[in-house]
Design a protein around this motif. Structure first.
Motif, mmCIF file in Angstrom:
data_model
loop_
_atom_site.group_PDB
_atom_site.id
_atom_site.type_symbol
_atom_site.label_atom_id
_atom_site.label_comp_id
_atom_site.label_asym_id
_atom_site.label_seq_id
_atom_site.Cartn_x
_atom_site.Cartn_y
_atom_site.Cartn_z
ATOM 1 N N PRO A 160 17.251 11.215 15.191
ATOM 2 C CA PRO A 160 18.105 10.872 14.042
ATOM 3 C C PRO A 160 18.736 12.076 13.359
ATOM 4 O O PRO A 160 19.739 11.934 12.662
ATOM 5 C CB PRO A 160 17.124 10.171 13.092
ATOM 6 N N GLY A 161 18.126 13.257 13.480
ATOM 7 C CA GLY A 161 18.673 14.422 12.791
ATOM 8 C C GLY A 161 18.413 14.429 11.304
ATOM 9 O O GLY A 161 19.069 15.171 10.558
ATOM 10 N N THR A 162 17.478 13.598 10.845
ATOM 11 C CA THR A 162 17.142 13.536 9.428
ATOM 12 C C THR A 162 15.692 13.085 9.292
ATOM 13 O O THR A 162 15.086 12.613 10.266
ATOM 14 C CB THR A 162 18.073 12.576 8.672
ATOM 15 N N LEU A 163 15.131 13.223 8.081
ATOM 16 C CA LEU A 163 13.762 12.799 7.813
ATOM 17 C C LEU A 163 13.769 11.635 6.827
ATOM 18 O O LEU A 163 14.761 11.393 6.124
ATOM 19 C CB LEU A 163 12.949 13.974 7.238
ATOM 20 N N PHE A 164 12.638 10.905 6.767
ATOM 21 C CA PHE A 164 12.546 9.715 5.933
ATOM 22 C C PHE A 164 11.366 9.845 4.979
ATOM 23 O O PHE A 164 10.337 10.452 5.305
ATOM 24 C CB PHE A 164 12.392 8.470 6.811
ATOM 25 N N ASP A 165 11.509 9.235 3.813
ATOM 26 C CA ASP A 165 10.420 9.267 2.829
ATOM 27 C C ASP A 165 9.266 8.357 3.235
ATOM 28 O O ASP A 165 8.102 8.684 2.993
ATOM 29 C CB ASP A 165 10.944 8.842 1.452
ATOM 30 N N VAL A 166 9.613 7.202 3.827
ATOM 31 C CA VAL A 166 8.588 6.224 4.215
ATOM 32 C C VAL A 166 8.904 5.690 5.606
ATOM 33 O O VAL A 166 10.051 5.312 5.884
ATOM 34 C CB VAL A 166 8.522 5.047 3.202
ATOM 35 N N ILE A 167 7.888 5.670 6.455
ATOM 36 C CA ILE A 167 8.005 5.024 7.766
ATOM 37 C C ILE A 167 6.896 3.989 7.862
ATOM 38 O O ILE A 167 5.719 4.294 7.628
ATOM 39 C CB ILE A 167 7.882 6.039 8.922
ATOM 40 N N ALA A 168 7.267 2.754 8.186
ATOM 41 C CA ALA A 168 6.303 1.662 8.349
ATOM 42 C C ALA A 168 6.491 1.056 9.727
ATOM 43 O O ALA A 168 7.628 0.756 10.115
ATOM 44 C CB ALA A 168 6.503 0.600 7.269
ATOM 45 N N CYS A 169 5.394 0.868 10.474
ATOM 46 C CA CYS A 169 5.557 0.405 11.846
ATOM 47 C C CYS A 169 4.339 -0.360 12.351
ATOM 48 O O CYS A 169 3.230 -0.221 11.831
ATOM 49 C CB CYS A 169 5.836 1.587 12.772
ATOM 50 N N ASN A 170 4.601 -1.178 13.354
ATOM 51 C CA ASN A 170 3.572 -1.862 14.130
ATOM 52 C C ASN A 170 3.874 -1.541 15.593
ATOM 53 O O ASN A 170 4.561 -2.296 16.278
ATOM 54 C CB ASN A 170 3.629 -3.373 13.870
ATOM 55 N N TRP A 216 0.824 -1.208 0.000
ATOM 56 C CA TRP A 216 0.000 0.000 0.000
ATOM 57 C C TRP A 216 0.864 1.267 0.000
ATOM 58 O O TRP A 216 0.513 2.289 -0.581
ATOM 59 C CB TRP A 216 -0.919 -0.037 1.220
ATOM 60 N N LEU A 217 2.028 1.226 0.650
ATOM 61 C CA LEU A 217 2.900 2.400 0.756
ATOM 62 C C LEU A 217 3.605 2.721 -0.562
ATOM 63 O O LEU A 217 4.137 3.825 -0.722
ATOM 64 C CB LEU A 217 3.942 2.177 1.862
ATOM 65 N N ASP A 218 3.674 1.764 -1.484
ATOM 66 C CA ASP A 218 4.193 1.983 -2.845
ATOM 67 C C ASP A 218 5.573 2.677 -2.805
ATOM 68 O O ASP A 218 5.746 3.800 -3.290
ATOM 69 C CB ASP A 218 3.196 2.824 -3.648
ATOM 70 N N ILE A 219 6.546 1.997 -2.232
ATOM 71 C CA ILE A 219 7.889 2.569 -2.050
ATOM 72 C C ILE A 219 8.604 2.676 -3.404
ATOM 73 O O ILE A 219 8.681 1.705 -4.157
ATOM 74 C CB ILE A 219 8.704 1.699 -1.077
ATOM 75 N N GLN A 220 9.168 3.845 -3.673
ATOM 76 C CA GLN A 220 9.860 4.102 -4.933
ATOM 77 C C GLN A 220 11.363 3.792 -4.811
ATOM 78 O O GLN A 220 11.910 3.743 -3.693
ATOM 79 C CB GLN A 220 9.659 5.561 -5.348
ATOM 80 N N PRO A 221 12.057 3.595 -5.937
ATOM 81 C CA PRO A 221 13.453 3.121 -5.909
ATOM 82 C C PRO A 221 14.447 4.007 -5.170
ATOM 83 O O PRO A 221 15.494 3.516 -4.742
ATOM 84 C CB PRO A 221 13.814 3.024 -7.401
ATOM 85 N N THR A 222 14.166 5.288 -5.006
ATOM 86 C CA THR A 222 15.138 6.178 -4.366
ATOM 87 C C THR A 222 14.722 6.601 -2.965
ATOM 88 O O THR A 222 15.441 7.373 -2.321
ATOM 89 C CB THR A 222 15.343 7.439 -5.220
ATOM 90 N N GLU A 223 13.608 6.108 -2.466
ATOM 91 C CA GLU A 223 13.080 6.578 -1.190
ATOM 92 C C GLU A 223 13.753 5.877 -0.006
ATOM 93 O O GLU A 223 14.016 4.663 -0.054
ATOM 94 C CB GLU A 223 11.568 6.372 -1.129
ATOM 95 N N THR A 224 14.005 6.651 1.058
ATOM 96 C CA THR A 224 14.584 6.099 2.291
ATOM 97 C C THR A 224 13.463 5.663 3.228
ATOM 98 O O THR A 224 12.388 6.274 3.263
ATOM 99 C CB THR A 224 15.454 7.141 3.001
ATOM 100 N N CYS A 225 13.751 4.595 4.014
ATOM 101 C CA CYS A 225 12.704 3.994 4.851
ATOM 102 C C CYS A 225 13.175 3.850 6.293
ATOM 103 O O CYS A 225 14.375 3.728 6.570
ATOM 104 C CB CYS A 225 12.308 2.621 4.319
ATOM 105 N N LEU A 226 12.203 3.801 7.196
ATOM 106 C CA LEU A 226 12.473 3.608 8.620
ATOM 107 C C LEU A 226 11.411 2.685 9.196
ATOM 108 O O LEU A 226 10.219 2.823 8.868
ATOM 109 C CB LEU A 226 12.433 4.952 9.361
ATOM 110 N N GLU A 227 11.858 1.720 10.032
ATOM 111 C CA GLU A 227 10.886 0.978 10.839
ATOM 112 C C GLU A 227 11.242 1.125 12.311
ATOM 113 O O GLU A 227 12.243 0.573 12.776
ATOM 114 C CB GLU A 227 10.804 -0.509 10.496
ATOM 115 N N PRO A 228 10.448 1.867 13.077
ATOM 116 C CA PRO A 228 10.663 1.936 14.523
ATOM 117 C C PRO A 228 10.097 0.693 15.201
ATOM 118 O O PRO A 228 9.132 0.099 14.718
ATOM 119 C CB PRO A 228 9.877 3.190 14.931
ATOM 120 N N GLN A 229 10.718 0.316 16.353
ATOM 121 C CA GLN A 229 10.292 -0.891 17.070
ATOM 122 C C GLN A 229 10.191 -2.058 16.092
ATOM 123 O O GLN A 229 9.146 -2.691 15.951
ATOM 124 C CB GLN A 229 8.966 -0.667 17.791
ATOM 125 N N ALA A 230 11.309 -2.371 15.438
ATOM 126 C CA ALA A 230 11.304 -3.296 14.304
ATOM 127 C C ALA A 230 11.126 -4.754 14.700
ATOM 128 O O ALA A 230 10.888 -5.596 13.832
ATOM 129 C CB ALA A 230 12.600 -3.141 13.505
#
Length: 586
Positions: free
Chosen positions: A494-504, A436-450
């Motif tokens: 982190p001092g930076t932002l992310f294009d996609v964050i996915a979490c549970n 559903w998040l449709d991640i693109q080839p150049t986007e950065t990702c983060l998963e908190p509480q992985a």
């Protein structure tokens, strides 16, 4: 035998329920049978000695030695010289060996030697082997003379040992402290509340001193009794020390956070006991040294003291030591395939990322195997049958589990699902969210509480960062090839932002709200935040994520194993600033 002549003037009692845990009940019927077996073997040895040493027999024995000086392969036989005859058939040596063997068997039957202080075990070992030393003469040093193995001696010795159990428990703890600390208890009144240092635990060649290892094992046995756990195997203490040696300079926590060990290159080991147990050990030290241990050091702390243990409170749902022993000894599963070599019929073919119970070891009981399986499944293992080997079970992982499982065996615990709110994201839910998040080839990702990577495994590893509070889960993620930051996500900057964050996120005590709100602050303009949330999130999410466009999935019932929780998926897209939107329009 004068091994147990020391008397204690201190009358301060040790609680009977504590003492009784340390010793198995004595079965005197079994001891009677043991004495009868000893007498039969003694008579047989004496009979064989008489036959072999008769002149007619002994006169021809040299021909047997000379004619059989090598075996059929040309290797030298053990007995190659005629003059070895008189030494081999010496009656005193054979009877001494028989007596020492049966004294050891008697002590094993009563469970007393296993739970004696290390110093007492050393005395017994010295007494039962003194006759082997060059120049030994019975009567020269009565303390080193083995007593006759008779029913009267056996009963008197066992009853004497049983009567002094409380003293032995106190001596055991005192022996641990004397050998693990820099100074004697009278010079260190804090007792087990202070760090202890054991010198020369590791040799220059990396081997472990067996006796000094015994003091550490003694400490683990006492701690296990106080925690209501079964006894740890001696081999697991060796594995603990070897793990500490492999991670020199790092604290290795063991036995559900009750003990931690740190090894150094110079061969020393530092040990610390958790404050919630130190006061109980100090209470036993006070049995021997009532004036040396202050009241404050043997009183249970009213609240958790500041300490270096990762878990301030002791873990209350540990893995049994029996299961930990099985886990520590597990090895990679293999099949036997027809060999292409003429030298052997079969070759071993190892199956990657698998573990099974060590080949050739005793089959664990049904209940023990169930506990082992539950631990391995909690770590991501899938139980399988052995294919051609129908009776052999193994567990398949999606990463190399060897070091992870050994670390769990040493620590004696797993992150508790209820207290840590660890419920692995089911594969269908994770796949649906990531798609559903449709991640693109150049986007950065983060998963908190992985966790163990239920969602992260579906994200591009080269552009994904995981944050995980559990050190064990962090090890699993790294083994899978993820980049991991170990720590509390809510305290992470982190001092930076992310294009996609996915979490549970965890759900209890408002934690999902805090995680969702903070995750929203780390999303790049135009980026997406995807989350697995409880049904109530539909009413609250808009307030937690201002400036986001929200979309919700239909409810997913019974999403997590062993729970009745229904969830929904959230996709929140962060709006771009008006200036940026206008620029794109141009």
């Amino acid at each position: 035998m004068q091994l147990f002549e020391q008397d204690r003037n201190n009358s301060q009692p040790i609680l009977g329920d504590v003492v009784d845990q340390f010793f198995a009940p004595v079965q005197f019927d079994a001891l009677t049978q043991l004495v009868n077996e000893f007498q039969r073997l003694k008579a047989r040895i004496t009979e064989v000695h008489g036959i072999v040493t008769e002149e007619k027999v002994s006169g021809v024995m040299g021909y047997f030695f000379s004619g059989n000086s090598s075996d059929q392969y040309g290797h030298g036989a053990t007995l190659r010289h005629t003059n070895a005859f008189n030494e081999i058939f010496n009656l005193d040596g054979a009877l001494n060996d028989l007596t020492a063997t049966f004294w050891s068997r008697a002590l094993s039957l009563t469970d007393l030697q296993e739970h004696m202080p290390q110093a007492r075990r050393n005395q017994w070992h010295e007494c039962l082997n003194a006759w082997r030393q060059h120049g030994y003469k019975r009567g020269t040093n009565p303390e080193l003379d083995m007593p006759e193995f008779s029913l009267d001696n056996l009963r008197a010795t066992i009853q004497g040992l049983m009567a002094r159990r409380a003293e032995f428990l106190a001596e055991r703890v005192d022996g641990i402290f004397r050998n693990l600390s820099r100074s004697h208890v009278t010079n260190t009144p804090e007792g087990f509340s202070k760090r202890m240092i054991l010198n020369h635990i590791f040799s220059d060649y990396g081997t472990i001193d067996h006796t000094r290892e015994g003091y550490i094992h003694d400490l683990r046995l006492v701690i296990a009794k106080f925690m209501g756990r079964d006894d740890p195997e001696r081999a697991t203490t060796s594995r603990l020390l070897n793990l500490a040696k492999a991670h020199r300079g790092e604290w290795i926590e063991a036995d559900c956070g009750s003990l931690r060990v740190r090894a150094y290159k110079v061969g020393t080991a530092h040990l610390e006991v958790h404050p919630d147990l130190a006061w109980r050990l100090n209470g036993i030290l006070a049995f021997l040294h009532p004036m040396a241990i202050p009241e404050s050091a043997r009183t249970r702390p009213k609240r958790a003291k500041a300490c270096g243990f990762k878990s301030k409170a002791l873990f209350d749902r540990p893995i049994s030591n029996a299961a930990a022993g099985v886990l520590a000894a597990m090895e990679q599963y293999f099949t036997l395939e027809p060999s292409t070599s003429r030298r052997r019929e079969y070759d071993r073919k190892f199956v990657p990322n698998t573990l099974c119970v060590r080949y050739g070891s005793a089959e664990p009981s049904k209940h023990l195997l169930e506990e082992v399986s539950s631990v391995l499944e909690a770590l991501g293992g899938v139980p399988c049958n052995g294919g051609k080997h129908k009776n052999l079970r193994y567990w398949q992982f999606d990463y190399n589990p060897e070091q992870i499982v050994k670390a769990v065996a040493v620590s004696g615990q797993l992150p508790d699902a209820k207290s840590h709110q660890f419920y692995p994201t089911p594969a269908p839910v994770a796949e649906r969210l990531v798609q559903w998040l449709d991640i693109q080839p150049t986007e950065t990702c983060l998963e908190p509480q992985a966790g163990q990577g239920g969602i992260a495994d579906l994200l591009p590893k080269d552009r994904t960062l995981c944050v995980e509070v559990s050190p064990l889960h962090g090890m699993i993620l790294r083994e899978k090839g993820h980049t991991v930051i170990e720590g509390d996500f809510l305290a992470w900057n982190p001092g930076t932002l992310f294009d996609v964050i996915a979490c549970n996120p965890p759900y209890s005590e408002g934690r999902w709200q805090a995680h969702l709100r903070y995750a929203g602050t780390l999303v790049e303009a135009g980026g997406r935040l995807g989350a697995v949330l409880p049904l109530s999130a539909r009413q609250q999410a808009a307030e937690l994520l201002p400036g986001f466009d929200l979309e919700f999935s239909t409810p997913i019932d019974n999403a997590f194993a062993s729970t009745s929780i229904s969830v929904l998926l959230l996709k929140a897209t962060k709006a771009k600033p008006k200036g940026m939107q206008m620029g794109l329009g141009l």
